[in-house]
Write a protein that holds these residues in place. Structure first.
Motif, PDB file in Angstrom:
ATOM      1  N   TRP A  94      39.881 -19.547 -46.648  1.00 14.94           N
ATOM      2  CA  TRP A  94      39.247 -19.571 -45.331  1.00 14.94           C
ATOM      3  C   TRP A  94      40.263 -19.306 -44.219  1.00 14.94           C
ATOM      4  CZ3 TRP A  94      36.275 -24.702 -46.520  1.00 14.94           C
ATOM      5  CH2 TRP A  94      35.033 -24.400 -47.103  1.00 14.94           C
ATOM      6  N   ALA A  95      41.391 -20.002 -44.280  1.00  9.19           N
ATOM      7  CA  ALA A  95      42.390 -19.889 -43.212  1.00  9.19           C
ATOM      8  C   ALA A  95      42.941 -18.475 -43.115  1.00  9.19           C
ATOM      9  CB  ALA A  95      43.521 -20.884 -43.455  1.00  9.19           C
ATOM     10  N   ARG A  96      43.121 -17.804 -44.241  1.00 15.60           N
ATOM     11  CA  ARG A  96      43.702 -16.463 -44.225  1.00 15.60           C
ATOM     12  C   ARG A  96      42.671 -15.394 -43.883  1.00 15.60           C
ATOM     13  NH1 ARG A  96      47.646 -17.240 -49.566  1.00 15.60           N
ATOM     14  NH2 ARG A  96      48.586 -19.170 -48.776  1.00 15.60           N
ATOM     15  N   ASN A  97      41.422 -15.604 -44.330  1.00 14.85           N
ATOM     16  CA  ASN A  97      40.372 -14.620 -44.051  1.00 14.85           C
ATOM     17  C   ASN A  97      39.760 -14.792 -42.669  1.00 14.85           C
ATOM     18  OD1 ASN A  97      40.667 -13.494 -46.611  1.00 14.85           O
ATOM     19  ND2 ASN A  97      39.102 -14.816 -47.524  1.00 14.85           N
ATOM     20  N   GLN A  98      39.923 -15.971 -42.078  1.00 18.53           N
ATOM     21  CA  GLN A  98      39.371 -16.249 -40.746  1.00 18.53           C
ATOM     22  C   GLN A  98      40.505 -16.799 -39.865  1.00 18.53           C
ATOM     23  OE1 GLN A  98      35.453 -18.317 -40.906  1.00 18.53           O
ATOM     24  NE2 GLN A  98      35.699 -18.243 -43.118  1.00 18.53           N
ATOM     25  N   PRO A  99      41.472 -15.956 -39.507  1.00 21.02           N
ATOM     26  CA  PRO A  99      42.682 -16.442 -38.843  1.00 21.02           C
ATOM     27  C   PRO A  99      42.461 -17.063 -37.472  1.00 21.02           C
ATOM     28  CG  PRO A  99      42.602 -14.041 -38.822  1.00 21.02           C
ATOM     29  CD  PRO A  99      41.508 -14.494 -39.732  1.00 21.02           C
ATOM     30  N   GLN A 100      41.325 -16.793 -36.838  1.00 18.16           N
ATOM     31  CA  GLN A 100      41.070 -17.376 -35.520  1.00 18.16           C
ATOM     32  C   GLN A 100      40.204 -18.628 -35.589  1.00 18.16           C
ATOM     33  OE1 GLN A 100      40.526 -14.499 -32.121  1.00 18.16           O
ATOM     34  NE2 GLN A 100      39.943 -13.136 -33.788  1.00 18.16           N
ATOM     35  N   ALA A 101      39.617 -18.904 -36.737  1.00 19.70           N
ATOM     36  CA  ALA A 101      38.636 -19.974 -36.843  1.00 19.70           C
ATOM     37  C   ALA A 101      39.240 -21.350 -36.617  1.00 19.70           C
ATOM     38  CB  ALA A 101      37.961 -19.932 -38.204  1.00 19.70           C
ATOM     39  N   ASN A 102      38.497 -22.192 -35.914  1.00 17.75           N
ATOM     40  CA  ASN A 102      38.759 -23.626 -35.938  1.00 17.75           C
ATOM     41  C   ASN A 102      38.202 -24.185 -37.234  1.00 17.75           C
ATOM     42  OD1 ASN A 102      39.988 -23.764 -33.400  1.00 17.75           O
ATOM     43  ND2 ASN A 102      38.044 -24.094 -32.340  1.00 17.75           N
ATOM     44  N   PHE A 103      38.498 -25.467 -37.506  1.00 18.71           N
ATOM     45  CA  PHE A 103      37.917 -26.150 -38.657  1.00 18.71           C
ATOM     46  C   PHE A 103      37.363 -27.486 -38.203  1.00 18.71           C
ATOM     47  CE2 PHE A 103      40.148 -22.935 -40.886  1.00 18.71           C
ATOM     48  CZ  PHE A 103      39.595 -22.847 -42.157  1.00 18.71           C
ATOM     49  N   ILE A 104      36.227 -27.856 -38.799  1.00 17.16           N
ATOM     50  CA  ILE A 104      35.701 -29.200 -38.590  1.00 17.16           C
ATOM     51  C   ILE A 104      35.971 -30.029 -39.840  1.00 17.16           C
ATOM     52  CG2 ILE A 104      33.924 -28.534 -36.946  1.00 17.16           C
ATOM     53  CD1 ILE A 104      32.774 -29.477 -40.432  1.00 17.16           C
ATOM     54  N   THR A 105      35.964 -31.344 -39.682  1.00 15.68           N
ATOM     55  CA  THR A 105      35.991 -32.236 -40.827  1.00 15.68           C
ATOM     56  C   THR A 105      34.710 -33.046 -40.818  1.00 15.68           C
ATOM     57  OG1 THR A 105      37.158 -34.041 -41.955  1.00 15.68           O
ATOM     58  CG2 THR A 105      37.364 -33.947 -39.559  1.00 15.68           C
ATOM     59  N   ALA A 106      34.024 -33.058 -41.934  1.00 14.71           N
ATOM     60  CA  ALA A 106      32.750 -33.772 -42.059  1.00 14.71           C
ATOM     61  C   ALA A 106      33.018 -35.262 -42.209  1.00 14.71           C
ATOM     62  CB  ALA A 106      31.974 -33.239 -43.254  1.00 14.71           C
ATOM     63  N   THR A 107      32.402 -36.056 -41.345  1.00 12.83           N
ATOM     64  CA  THR A 107      32.593 -37.498 -41.389  1.00 12.83           C
ATOM     65  C   THR A 107      31.523 -38.160 -42.252  1.00 12.83           C
ATOM     66  OG1 THR A 107      31.352 -37.682 -39.311  1.00 12.83           O
ATOM     67  CG2 THR A 107      33.743 -37.598 -39.151  1.00 12.83           C
ATOM     68  N   GLY A 108      31.766 -39.437 -42.593  1.00 11.93           N
ATOM     69  CA  GLY A 108      30.805 -40.190 -43.378  1.00 11.93           C
ATOM     70  C   GLY A 108      30.934 -40.026 -44.872  1.00 11.93           C
ATOM     71  N   MET A 109      31.882 -39.217 -45.326  1.00 11.95           N
ATOM     72  CA  MET A 109      32.121 -39.058 -46.757  1.00 11.95           C
ATOM     73  C   MET A 109      33.321 -39.913 -47.165  1.00 11.95           C
ATOM     74  SD  MET A 109      31.648 -34.939 -47.177  1.00 11.95           S
ATOM     75  CE  MET A 109      30.189 -34.091 -46.583  1.00 11.95           C
ATOM     76  N   VAL A 110      34.464 -39.624 -46.557  1.00 11.69           N
ATOM     77  CA  VAL A 110      35.698 -40.375 -46.784  1.00 11.69           C
ATOM     78  C   VAL A 110      36.078 -41.161 -45.540  1.00 11.69           C
ATOM     79  CG1 VAL A 110      38.182 -40.142 -47.194  1.00 11.69           C
ATOM     80  CG2 VAL A 110      36.560 -38.784 -48.530  1.00 11.69           C
ATOM     81  N   HIS A 111      35.837 -40.549 -44.396  1.00 14.46           N
ATOM     82  CA  HIS A 111      36.308 -41.122 -43.146  1.00 14.46           C
ATOM     83  C   HIS A 111      35.232 -41.064 -42.069  1.00 14.46           C
ATOM     84  CE1 HIS A 111      36.627 -36.870 -42.365  1.00 14.46           C
ATOM     85  NE2 HIS A 111      36.932 -37.099 -41.094  1.00 14.46           N
ATOM     86  N   ASP A 112      35.357 -41.938 -41.086  1.00 16.31           N
ATOM     87  CA  ASP A 112      34.598 -41.873 -39.841  1.00 16.31           C
ATOM     88  C   ASP A 112      35.585 -41.567 -38.724  1.00 16.31           C
ATOM     89  OD1 ASP A 112      32.271 -42.540 -41.175  1.00 16.31           O
ATOM     90  OD2 ASP A 112      32.321 -44.646 -40.585  1.00 16.31           O
ATOM     91  N   LEU A 190      36.213 -31.683 -34.715  1.00 23.50           N
ATOM     92  CA  LEU A 190      37.252 -30.683 -34.941  1.00 23.50           C
ATOM     93  C   LEU A 190      38.490 -31.361 -35.498  1.00 23.50           C
ATOM     94  CD1 LEU A 190      37.065 -28.486 -31.709  1.00 23.50           C
ATOM     95  CD2 LEU A 190      36.338 -27.826 -34.017  1.00 23.50           C
ATOM     96  N   VAL A 191      39.141 -30.700 -36.434  1.00 25.13           N
ATOM     97  CA  VAL A 191      40.390 -31.222 -36.983  1.00 25.13           C
ATOM     98  C   VAL A 191      41.535 -30.368 -36.439  1.00 25.13           C
ATOM     99  CG1 VAL A 191      40.292 -29.802 -39.083  1.00 25.13           C
ATOM    100  CG2 VAL A 191      41.560 -31.942 -39.092  1.00 25.13           C
ATOM    101  N   PRO A 192      42.635 -30.987 -36.025  1.00 23.14           N
ATOM    102  CA  PRO A 192      43.768 -30.200 -35.531  1.00 23.14           C
ATOM    103  C   PRO A 192      44.359 -29.316 -36.632  1.00 23.14           C
ATOM    104  CG  PRO A 192      43.941 -32.479 -34.811  1.00 23.14           C
ATOM    105  CD  PRO A 192      42.846 -32.428 -35.845  1.00 23.14           C
ATOM    106  N   PRO A 193      44.924 -28.157 -36.244  1.00 17.87           N
ATOM    107  CA  PRO A 193      44.968 -27.636 -34.883  1.00 17.87           C
ATOM    108  C   PRO A 193      43.690 -26.873 -34.570  1.00 17.87           C
ATOM    109  CG  PRO A 193      46.170 -26.178 -36.324  1.00 17.87           C
ATOM    110  CD  PRO A 193      45.685 -27.310 -37.191  1.00 17.87           C
ATOM    111  N   ALA A 194      43.138 -27.059 -33.371  1.00 19.64           N
ATOM    112  CA  ALA A 194      41.923 -26.358 -32.961  1.00 19.64           C
ATOM    113  C   ALA A 194      42.091 -25.900 -31.526  1.00 19.64           C
ATOM    114  CB  ALA A 194      40.710 -27.269 -33.096  1.00 19.64           C
ATOM    115  N   ARG A 195      41.456 -24.776 -31.214  1.00 14.96           N
ATOM    116  CA  ARG A 195      41.527 -24.221 -29.866  1.00 14.96           C
ATOM    117  C   ARG A 195      40.180 -24.367 -29.175  1.00 14.96           C
ATOM    118  NH1 ARG A 195      41.894 -18.960 -29.714  1.00 14.96           N
ATOM    119  NH2 ARG A 195      41.161 -18.673 -31.858  1.00 14.96           N
TER     120      ARG A 195
END
Length: 245
Positions: A94-112, A190-195
Motif C-alpha cells: 500500500w505504502a509504495r503503490n499509494q505514495p501520497q496516501a494517509n493511513f487510518i488505524t481501525a479502533t476497537g479491535m486492539v486499541h481505542d 489517522l495514524v502518523p505520519p499523515a498530512r
C-alpha cells in the motif's frame, strides 16, 4: 489480535530490534522520508492500518467528493474495517503503490483512542506524568487535537461513554464539540505520519513503542481537563493531583 495486545512484554525492545535489523539499502529504497518505517512500526505495535485519503490543492480531498466533510481524514474503501491489517507485506505494498496516501488505524479491535482538544490534552498529559500514571502512544494533530492510544474495552452496553466517532458521518467541527471523543469499535483515526489540508500534519508525541494503557487510568484526567477547557469548571487549585480511583 487481542492475544497479541495482551502480551506486550518486551514489545519496545522487539520493535527497536526490528527497526535496527532492516538493511540500510532496503530501508532507503522502501522508505519515503521515514513514512513507511513509521507505518510499519505502528503495525508492529498491533495497530491495524488501512489506506486513507490525502489532501490536494485548494484544501480539497483526494476522494473528489464535492464538499467532503472530512478531507484527507477518511479511508478510501468502504470495507476499511475488514481491510485493516498489521501484515507488513500488505502495508509495504500500500505504502509504495499509494505514495501520497494517509493511513487510518481501525479502533476497537486492539486499541481505542481518547481524542481531546489540544490544550486539554496537554494539561492532562502533564498531570498524568506528575501523578506517575503510565501513558501510552500519543499523537498530535496540527488542527488542535491530541490522541491518546489505549487498550480497547470494546463497546460495553452499560457504559454510556463508549461511542463510535464515525468521522465521515459527523462533519461537525472540533469547535462545536470541544470535549472528549472516544473512538472504539466502528471508528478510526489517522495514524502518523499523515498530512492534512493547509500544510498541517498528524505526528507522534509519544511513539507506538510505548505499551497501550488501560483507558480508565487516563479517563478522569482527560475528562476533567476537557471540562475546564469547555469552561464548565474553574481552573484547578495549585495542588498535587493524585490518581483517583
Amino acid at each position: 489480535m487481542s492475544a497479541e495486545s495482551g502480551g506486550r512484554t518486551g514489545l519496545q525492545g522487539k520493535l527497536s530490534e526490528w527497526l535496527r535489523g532492516r538493511r540500510p539499502k532496503e530501508a532507503a529504497a522502501a522508505d519515503d522520508g521515514g513514512r513507511e518505517t513509521l507505518l510499519l512500526a505502528a503495525a508492529s505495535a498491533g495497530l491495524p492500518l488501512a489506506p486513507a485519503a490525502y489532501p490536494t490543492a485548494d484544501y480539497r480531498c483526494s476522494c473528489d467528493r464535492v464538499g467532503c466533510p472530512t478531507p484527507a481524514r477518511h479511508p478510501v474503501s468502504f470495507a476499511w474495517q475488514t481491510q485493516s491489517t498489521t501484515d507488513r507485506a500488505q502495508i509495504e505494498r500500500w505504502a509504495r503503490n499509494q505514495p501520497q496516501a494517509n493511513f487510518i488505524t481501525a479502533t476497537g479491535m486492539v486499541h481505542d483512542v481518547l481524542d481531546v482538544p489540544l490544550e486539554a490534552g496537554q494539561e492532562a498529559l502533564e498531570r498524568l506524568h506528575a501523578a506517575g500514571v503510565e501513558v501510552g502512544p500519543v499523537a498530535e494533530s496540527d488542527d488542535g487535537r491530541l490522541l491518546f492510544f489505549t487498550l480497547t474495552r470494546g463497546t460495553p452496553e452499560d457504559e454510556d461513554e463508549w461511542w463510535p466517532c464515525e468521522l465521515d458521518c459527523h462533519p461537525e467541527t472540533a469547535d462545536e464539540h470541544p470535549g472528549l471523543r472516544w473512538h472504539c469499535r466502528g471508528s478510526y483515526v489517522l495514524v502518523p505520519p499523515a498530512r492534512l489540508p493547509g500544510d498541517q500534519a498528524v505526528h507522534w508525541v509519544r511513539g507506538p513503542e510505548h505499551p497501550l494503557p488501560d483507558p480508565l487510568s487516563l479517563l478522569e484526567f482527560l475528562t476533567d481537563a476537557c471540562a475546564r477547557h469547555a469552561g464548565q469548571e474553574p481552573a484547578p487549585a495549585d495542588t498535587a493531583w493524585p490518581l483517583r480511583r
